[in-house]
Design an enzyme around this catalytic site. Structure first.
Site, PDB file in Angstrom:
ATOM      1  CB  THR A   1      93.888 -41.047  24.619  1.00  0.00           C
ATOM      2  OG1 THR A   1      94.411 -41.850  25.674  1.00  0.00           O
ATOM      3  CG2 THR A   1      93.246 -39.804  25.200  1.00  0.00           C
TER       4      THR A   1
ATOM      5  CG  ASP B   1      96.022 -42.615  20.519  1.00  0.00           C
ATOM      6  OD1 ASP B   1      96.661 -43.104  21.463  1.00  0.00           O
ATOM      7  OD2 ASP B   1      95.497 -41.495  20.558  1.00  0.00           O
TER       8      ASP B   1
END
Length: 193
Positions: free
Chosen positions: A16, A14
Site C-alpha cells: 500500500t 510494502d
C-alpha cells in the site's frame, strides 16, 4: 549505497502506497440475505458512524449515502485485528455491526452461515474482500480486562470487493529487480492469496 545495493538478494517491500497509489475503490457488493438497497444503506450508515475513517471506509462512503447512527460502543479498525465494529443503539438498526476480513470473521459466524463463492472468486483476482456482519443484540465489545472481543454468532449481511490502483511503474520496477536476480517479498495485511 549503490555498492551495498549490488549485494541485495532479497527485497522486502510494502504494498500500500509503495506498489499502489493508495486510492482504494469499492468495486462490487454482494448482499447476503438482504436487498442491495438495504445493504447499501447499512454500509453507508456504518461508515458515517465510525469515529475514524481509513481509506476503505472513505471508498464506501463515496459509494453510498451516509446516515449517522447512535453508537453505544466502538472498536476502531486495526490492521492487526483486521476488523472494526459498532454497537448501534438505534431503534430500527439495534445490534452489533462488524466489517472485516472474511478469514478473520468466519469463525465467529453462525453455524449455518453461507458466504457463497464470491470471497474466493474476488480474492483470486487480487481484490481486497470484506465481510459485513451483524449480531441483532447489543453485547459488550470489550471484556472485563478492557480487551477487544469479536462477537460470536454473527449473521453475514454482505460482501464487498475493493481494489487499490497499481502505480504506473510498479510492473516495470518489479520486473527489473526480478531480472537482476533479486527475490521480492511483499509485506501486506491483505489476504495471503
Amino acid at each position: 549505497a549503490v555498492e551495498s545495493l549490488s549485494n541485495v538478494t532479497v527485497l522486502c517491500l510494502d504494498k500500500t502506497g509503495t506498489l499502489t497509489t493508495n486510492r482504494i475503490e469499492l468495486n462490487e457488493t454482494e448482499p447476503l440475505d438482504m436487498t442491495d438497497k438495504d445493504l447499501e444503506y447499512l454500509l453507508g450508515a456504518f461508515v458515517a458512524s465510525v469515529s475514524e475513517r481509513n481509506r476503505t471506509a472513505e471508498a464506501i462512503a463515496k459509494a453510498f449515502d451516509e446516515s449517522e447512527l447512535v453508537v453505544a460502543e466502538e472498536v476502531p479498525f486495526s490492521s492487526e485485528r483486521k476488523w472494526s465494529a459498532l454497537a448501534i443503539d438505534d431503534n430500527n438498526l439495534r445490534g452489533v455491526y462488524v466489517l472485516g476480513a472474511p478469514e478473520i470473521l468466519r469463525p465467529n459466524l453462525k453455524r449455518d452461515a453461507d458466504l457463497g463463492s464470491k470471497v474466493e472468486e474476488w480474492t483470486a483476482t487480487g481484490q481486497r474482500v470484506l465481510l459485513f456482519a451483524r449480531r441483532s443484540d447489543i453485547i459488550p465489545l470489550f471484556d472485563k480486562a478492557g480487551e477487544v472481543q469479536l462477537p460470536r454468532d454473527l449473521s453475514p449481511l454482505g460482501l464487498l470487493s475493493c481494489a487499490d490502483e497499481l502505480r504506473d511503474d510498479a510492473q516495470m520496477t518489479l520486473a527489473g529487480f526480478a531480472d537482476a536476480g533479486v527475490e521480492l517479498k511483499v509485506i501486506s495485511g491483505d489476504n495471503p492469496q
